[in-house]
Design an enzyme around this catalytic site. Structure first.
Site, PDB file in Angstrom:
ATOM      1  N   LEU A 144       0.864  -1.175   0.000  1.00  0.00           N
ATOM      2  CA  LEU A 144       0.000   0.000   0.000  1.00  0.00           C
ATOM      3  C   LEU A 144       0.900   1.224   0.000  1.00  0.00           C
ATOM      4  O   LEU A 144       1.962   1.210   0.627  1.00  0.00           O
ATOM      5  CB  LEU A 144      -0.906   0.026   1.248  1.00  0.00           C
ATOM      6  CG  LEU A 144      -1.930  -1.101   1.406  1.00  0.00           C
ATOM      7  CD1 LEU A 144      -2.654  -0.940   2.752  1.00  0.00           C
ATOM      8  CD2 LEU A 144      -2.933  -1.096   0.268  1.00  0.00           C
ATOM      9  N   ASP A 145       0.494   2.274  -0.688  1.00  0.00           N
ATOM     10  CA  ASP A 145       1.266   3.511  -0.652  1.00  0.00           C
ATOM     11  C   ASP A 145       1.399   4.000   0.784  1.00  0.00           C
ATOM     12  O   ASP A 145       0.536   3.724   1.631  1.00  0.00           O
ATOM     13  CB  ASP A 145       0.584   4.598  -1.492  1.00  0.00           C
ATOM     14  CG  ASP A 145       0.552   4.260  -2.969  1.00  0.00           C
ATOM     15  OD1 ASP A 145       1.371   3.447  -3.411  1.00  0.00           O
ATOM     16  OD2 ASP A 145      -0.316   4.819  -3.674  1.00  0.00           O
ATOM     17  N   LYS A 146       2.444   4.748   1.034  1.00  0.00           N
ATOM     18  CA  LYS A 146       2.696   5.266   2.375  1.00  0.00           C
ATOM     19  C   LYS A 146       1.463   5.926   2.977  1.00  0.00           C
ATOM     20  O   LYS A 146       1.102   5.670   4.132  1.00  0.00           O
ATOM     21  CB  LYS A 146       3.851   6.275   2.315  1.00  0.00           C
ATOM     22  CG  LYS A 146       4.111   6.994   3.640  1.00  0.00           C
ATOM     23  CD  LYS A 146       5.218   8.038   3.498  1.00  0.00           C
ATOM     24  CE  LYS A 146       5.422   8.812   4.798  1.00  0.00           C
ATOM     25  NZ  LYS A 146       6.469   9.850   4.666  1.00  0.00           N
TER      26      LYS A 146
END
Length: 327
Positions: A144-146
Site C-alpha cells: 500500500l502507498d505510504k
C-alpha cells in the site's frame, strides 16, 4: 562518463550504439552494474535524457544522446527488527493481516531505510520472518502507498508466500478500496482501464500510457455523492495491482482523489462551492483520500476462504462527514 558524484552518472551514447536498446547501452558503459539492476533503475524512473524520464528498458538510443542515471545508495540487505504498535486483524502460523495506518511505509527503500511495516513485522513475528520471499522485503506479497491506509496481508512462511503471490498473479485476491474524489464519476459505475507505467515527464509519477506499461483494470461504483455533487465516495475494486493504480485511473478519468499531492489537480471552483466547514476539512486533509477496506483470499495452507474488512479511519470518516454537510 562523469562519476564525480557516485550517485549520478552521465553517459553519452556513441555512434556505434545508435538504435540499440538503452539497457544494453548502459550495460556496456557500466559493467559494474548488472543488466537486471539497470532495468530496475530504468523502470523506477532513475534515467533521464534532456530532462525527460526514460522509463522503458527497450527505449532506442540516438548517437550522441546524453543520459543521466541516478543510482540510489543500496538499502541494507537485512532490515532490522523495530518494535512498533501494529493493528493485527488476524494472525496464525502462516499469515498475518494488519490494518496499516496512513503515513507508514511498507518496506525499507532509499529515503525510508527503517521504521517501516517490515521492521515492525520482524519485531512482532521474530527472526523466522527474515528471508521469507527475499531478504529486503521479508513476508511482503503486496503493498500500500505510504499515505494509503487499510488492510495488508504478509506471509510468515515460504510456502504461504509462494501461494499468496500465485493468488495475486492469478487475480484471485479480493481488494476493495474506499476513495473520496472530486466530482461524481459518470456513469456511476463502470470499469477504468489502460496500461500503467512510469510517466515520461515525471519519474515520481505513474501514468496511463499509449505505448508500453502494464495492463491495469479498476472497477468502480459511486457509493454516495457528496458536497452537492462536487465530490463523491467511490468504491474501487482492483482487478490488477499496479503502482498507484486507483490514483492514476481516477485522475485520468477527471476525478482525482481529494488530498492527492501527486495526481490531484487544482479544483478551485469546486472548493469555492463548498461550505466553510467542508472547505476547511478538505484543506486540512493531508493525504490522498484512499483506504483499503476489504481484503479477501484463500488461506495459503488450508485453502479456506478468508475475508477481512476495515472501518474507515478517523480522518477519512471526518472528511466524508464534513462533505456530507456542506454549510
Amino acid at each position: 562518463m562523469d562519476a564525480a558524484d557516485p550517485r549520478r552518472i552521465e553517459i553519452t551514447a556513441p555512434p556505434s550504439r545508435a538504435g540499440e536498446r538503452i539497457d544494453r547501452t548502459l550495460a556496456a558503459a557500466l559493467p559494474e552494474l548488472s543488466r537486471s539492476r539497470l532495468k530496475a533503475l530504468i523502470e523506477a524512473g532513475c534515467l533521464t535524457s534532456d530532462g525527460e524520464t526514460i522509463a522503458e528498458a527497450s527505449y532506442r538510443v540516438k548517437a550522441g544522446q546524453v543520459f543521466v542515471l541516478d543510482v540510489p545508495p543500496p538499502a541494507p540487505a537485512r532490515p532490522q527488527a523495530q518494535a512498533m504498535d501494529l493493528a493485527v486483524v488476524y494472525e496464525d502460523e502462516a499469515v498475518i493481516v494488519v490494518d496499516k495506518p496512513a503515513g507508514l511505509v511498507v518496506h525499507p527503500a532509499p529515503g525510508n531505510p527503517d521504521r517501516t511495516l517490515v521492521n515492525a513485522l520482524i519485531a512482532h513475528c521474530g527472526d523466522s520472518l527474515l528471508g521469507i520471499g527475499g531478504e529486503r522485503r521479508p513476508g511482503i506479497v503486496h503493498r500500500l502507498d505510504k499515505d494509503t491506509s487499510g488492510l495488508l496481508v504478509a506471509a510468515k512462511t515460504e510456502t504461504a508466500h509462494a501461494e499468496l503471490v500465485r493468488q495475486f498473479s492469478a487475480r484471485e485476491i479480493e481488494r476493495v478500496y474506499k476513495a473520496v474524489v472530486w466530482g461524481v464519476p459518470a456513469p456511476t459505475q463502470g470499469e477504468l482501464s489502460g496500461n500503467i507505467g512510469r510517466s515520461p515527464h515525471n519519474r515520481k509519477k505513474m501514468a496511463v500510457l499509449a505505448h508500453g506499461g502494464r495492463p491495469a483494470v479498476t472497477r468502480y461504483k459511486v457509493e454516495r455523492a457528496l458536497a452537492n455533487g462536487n465530490a463523491a465516495l467511490v468504491g474501487c475494486r482492483l482487478l490488477t495491482g499496479r503502482t498507484h493504480q486507483i490514483r492514476v485511473h481516477l485522475a485520468e478519468a477527471g476525478h482525482p482523489l481529494i488530498g492527492d499531492p501527486l495526481y490531484g489537480r487544482a479544483h478551485g471552483k469546486r472548493l469555492r462551492q463548498l461550505g466553510k466547514r467542508a472547505r476547511d476539512a478538505v484543506r486540512a486533509f493531508d493525504r490522498q483520500a484512499l483506504h483499503a477496506a476489504t481484503l479477501g483470499f484463500r488461506h495459503p495452507v488450508t485453502g479456506a476462504p478468508c475475508r477481512f474488512e476495515s472501518r474507515l479511519p478517523t480522518d477519512l470518516a471526518r472528511l466524508i462527514e464534513a462533505l456530507s454537510n456542506t454549510p
